[in-house]
Design a protein around this motif. Structure first.
Motif, mmCIF file in Angstrom:
data_model
loop_
_atom_site.group_PDB
_atom_site.id
_atom_site.type_symbol
_atom_site.label_atom_id
_atom_site.label_comp_id
_atom_site.label_asym_id
_atom_site.label_seq_id
_atom_site.Cartn_x
_atom_site.Cartn_y
_atom_site.Cartn_z
ATOM 1 N N ASP A 96 0.841 -1.198 0.000
ATOM 2 C CA ASP A 96 0.000 0.000 0.000
ATOM 3 C C ASP A 96 0.872 1.243 0.000
ATOM 4 O OD1 ASP A 96 -1.976 -1.872 0.299
ATOM 5 O OD2 ASP A 96 -2.195 -1.560 2.463
ATOM 6 N N LYS A 97 0.345 2.299 -0.553
ATOM 7 C CA LYS A 97 1.042 3.588 -0.559
ATOM 8 C C LYS A 97 0.105 4.635 0.033
ATOM 9 C CE LYS A 97 2.955 7.094 -3.638
ATOM 10 N NZ LYS A 97 3.042 7.540 -5.048
ATOM 11 N N LYS A 98 0.625 5.373 0.995
ATOM 12 C CA LYS A 98 -0.182 6.401 1.626
ATOM 13 C C LYS A 98 -0.478 7.527 0.639
ATOM 14 C CE LYS A 98 1.399 5.729 6.379
ATOM 15 N NZ LYS A 98 2.129 6.346 7.515
ATOM 16 N N GLY A 99 -1.705 7.998 0.670
ATOM 17 C CA GLY A 99 -2.076 9.128 -0.178
ATOM 18 C C GLY A 99 -1.696 10.451 0.478
ATOM 19 N N GLU A 100 -1.784 11.501 -0.291
ATOM 20 C CA GLU A 100 -1.519 12.844 0.219
ATOM 21 C C GLU A 100 -2.813 13.650 0.223
ATOM 22 O OE1 GLU A 100 1.506 14.655 -2.099
ATOM 23 O OE2 GLU A 100 3.039 13.183 -1.571
ATOM 24 N N GLU A 101 -2.991 14.403 1.277
ATOM 25 C CA GLU A 101 -4.195 15.226 1.380
ATOM 26 C C GLU A 101 -3.963 16.552 0.665
ATOM 27 O OE1 GLU A 101 -5.722 16.935 5.189
ATOM 28 O OE2 GLU A 101 -7.099 15.230 5.073
ATOM 29 N N LEU A 122 -8.182 13.011 -0.622
ATOM 30 C CA LEU A 122 -7.002 12.162 -0.530
ATOM 31 C C LEU A 122 -6.618 11.720 -1.934
ATOM 32 C CD1 LEU A 122 -5.189 10.899 1.718
ATOM 33 C CD2 LEU A 122 -6.546 8.825 1.469
ATOM 34 N N HIS A 125 -3.481 7.490 -3.158
ATOM 35 C CA HIS A 125 -3.557 6.318 -2.273
ATOM 36 C C HIS A 125 -3.612 5.045 -3.108
ATOM 37 C CE1 HIS A 125 -4.563 3.781 1.097
ATOM 38 N NE2 HIS A 125 -5.662 3.379 0.486
ATOM 39 N N GLU A 126 -2.731 4.109 -2.806
ATOM 40 C CA GLU A 126 -2.696 2.831 -3.519
ATOM 41 C C GLU A 126 -2.836 1.704 -2.504
ATOM 42 O OE1 GLU A 126 -2.518 2.703 -6.720
ATOM 43 O OE2 GLU A 126 -1.382 4.395 -7.492
ATOM 44 N N LYS A 127 -3.636 0.707 -2.825
ATOM 45 C CA LYS A 127 -3.826 -0.419 -1.909
ATOM 46 C C LYS A 127 -3.687 -1.733 -2.669
ATOM 47 C CE LYS A 127 -6.765 -2.029 1.842
ATOM 48 N NZ LYS A 127 -7.995 -1.818 2.622
ATOM 49 N N GLU A 245 10.704 4.209 3.264
ATOM 50 C CA GLU A 245 9.697 5.240 2.999
ATOM 51 C C GLU A 245 10.222 6.373 2.115
ATOM 52 O OE1 GLU A 245 11.217 6.107 7.264
ATOM 53 O OE2 GLU A 245 10.769 4.363 6.020
ATOM 54 N N LYS A 297 6.389 1.774 12.906
ATOM 55 C CA LYS A 297 6.009 3.185 12.895
ATOM 56 C C LYS A 297 6.867 4.041 13.824
ATOM 57 C CE LYS A 297 1.214 2.385 11.517
ATOM 58 N NZ LYS A 297 -0.211 2.598 11.850
#
Length: 377
Positions: A96-101, A122, A125-127, A245, A297
């Protein structure tokens, strides 16, 4: 229009097949019967919404297979090995890749007043997608630069057709390979003897404020690294492993310099220094010659002595649970606790313990263990 007639049940949108509002007479360019010449048309509301162009979606394993089929690359029997290989070589990772707001603006014109408001969304975002790694990107760029013909989608599709011709006896495979290597071998030789000032994928970030030496990112022996200095310098270059990251394409000088703040000593425990560092497998705590990985984390720059001690003790407890029983004498014999239950470790090798003996693993004698080992030998 006085009477709908067949239009009551059948309407054909003018120009836009995707218009869902086909039941509205206005979309047909037909005015309702209630209107007459001289009537004033008042707008109800006009809304302008800011939109950003979206990049193409990353592939999943299924969509990648679909794309290979579409391009005529490979056969059903080669799809699974292809997807497995690019993951084993770490050209891509499944995850997964975190999205940006980001914010976008909505302007609304109602009556004679314009109101503006901003909203958040958002993006990126990739899942469960196949995400390219730095190594994969560098290898891809290198191959496209030096082997553009081979990397052309049509090349693989055409080769498949020629394989079919060979299988059908319409083409001689010796001649086919000879023709291929006649063009391919000179390209390989030329690439091997090409000397570049920088390594493939290397990127200069700037200058170290303290030493004035260049700071760059590149692919090292164990993956992406940040380097201060160069091989030509009198002083030996300094290296820092790039955490997962970060990417060599997007990391900034400031972020890169932060990596050199590690390792850092956070205090002492049991008379030994406790050090936070970062290595090939990520950030760690080092105490008395033993390494313990930081939680996923956890921030190595703010990890405290108290948290480190908790981690060290937790690791010790887990290690104790692994060693069910240790026997005296040589070669070394232990009853260990593994992923699938108890097993025997003898003279550097592991032996499976029968399930019937799992419950009494702690009460086993050396003789009983040796019988199991001899039987498996």
């Amino acid at each position: 229009m006085k009477f709908d007639g067949f239009l009551k049940v059948y309407r054909e949108s003018m120009g836009d097949d995707d218009n869902n509002d086909t039941n509205d007479a206005a979309t047909e360019g037909i005015l309702p019967a209630s209107m007459k010449i001289g009537d004033t048309v008042n707008r109800k509301e006009v809304v302008a919404t800011e939109r950003y162009s979206q990049g193409p979606q990353r592939y999943t394993e299924a969509s990648l297979v679909h794309k290979l089929e579409e391009l005529g690359i490979g056969r059903p029997s080669t799809y699974a090995p292809t997807i497995s290989t690019i993951q084993q070589r770490e050209y891509v990772v499944k995850g997964d890749k975190k999205g940006e707001e980001r914010t976008y603006t909505i302007d609304t014109l109602g009556a004679k007043k314009i109101s503006t408001k901003t909203k958040k969304e958002l993006t990126g975002h990739e899942k469960g997608k196949l995400l390219p790694t730095d190594i994969g990107t560098v290898v891809n760029d290198f191959l496209i630069e030096y082997f553009p013909d081979i990397m052309d989608y049509n090349f693989t599709a055409n080769i498949e057709e020629r394989f079919d011709s060979i299988a059908e006896g319409k083409e001689d495979w010796h001649k086919m390979l000879k023709d291929f290597y006649k063009r391919f071998e000179p390209t390989v030789e030329k690439t091997l003897h090409t000397r570049s000032e920088h390594k493939a994928g290397e990127r200069l970030l700037g200058t170290d404020p303290e030493s004035g030496r260049p700071v760059s990112v590149k692919i090292g022996r164990y993956g992406p690294i940040v380097q201060i200095g160069s091989a030509e310098d009198t002083d030996k270059p300094r290296f820092a492993q790039l955490p997962k990251e970060f990417s060599i394409e997007t990391i900034t000088l400031d972020k890169a310099m932060e990596l050199f703040r590690l390792p850092r000593t956070v205090g002492e425990y049991e008379g030994k220094e406790v050090v936070i560092g970062s290595g090939r497998f990520g950030p760690y705590v080092l105490h008395n010659g033993k390494y313990v990985s930081l939680p996923k984390k956890a921030d190595p720059m703010s990890f405290t002595l108290e948290e480190s001690i908790e981690l060290i003790e937790g690791s010790r407890q887990a290690e104790k649970q692994r060693h069910i029983k240790v026997f005296d004498g040589e070669p070394k014999l232990e009853v260990m606790n593994g992923r699938y239950g108890p097993y025997l470790s003898y003279d550097g090798k592991n032996y499976r313990l029968p399930k019937s003996m799992h419950d009494k693993a702690i009460d086993l004698t050396r003789e009983e263990c040796m019988k199991v080992i001899e039987k498996q030998k």
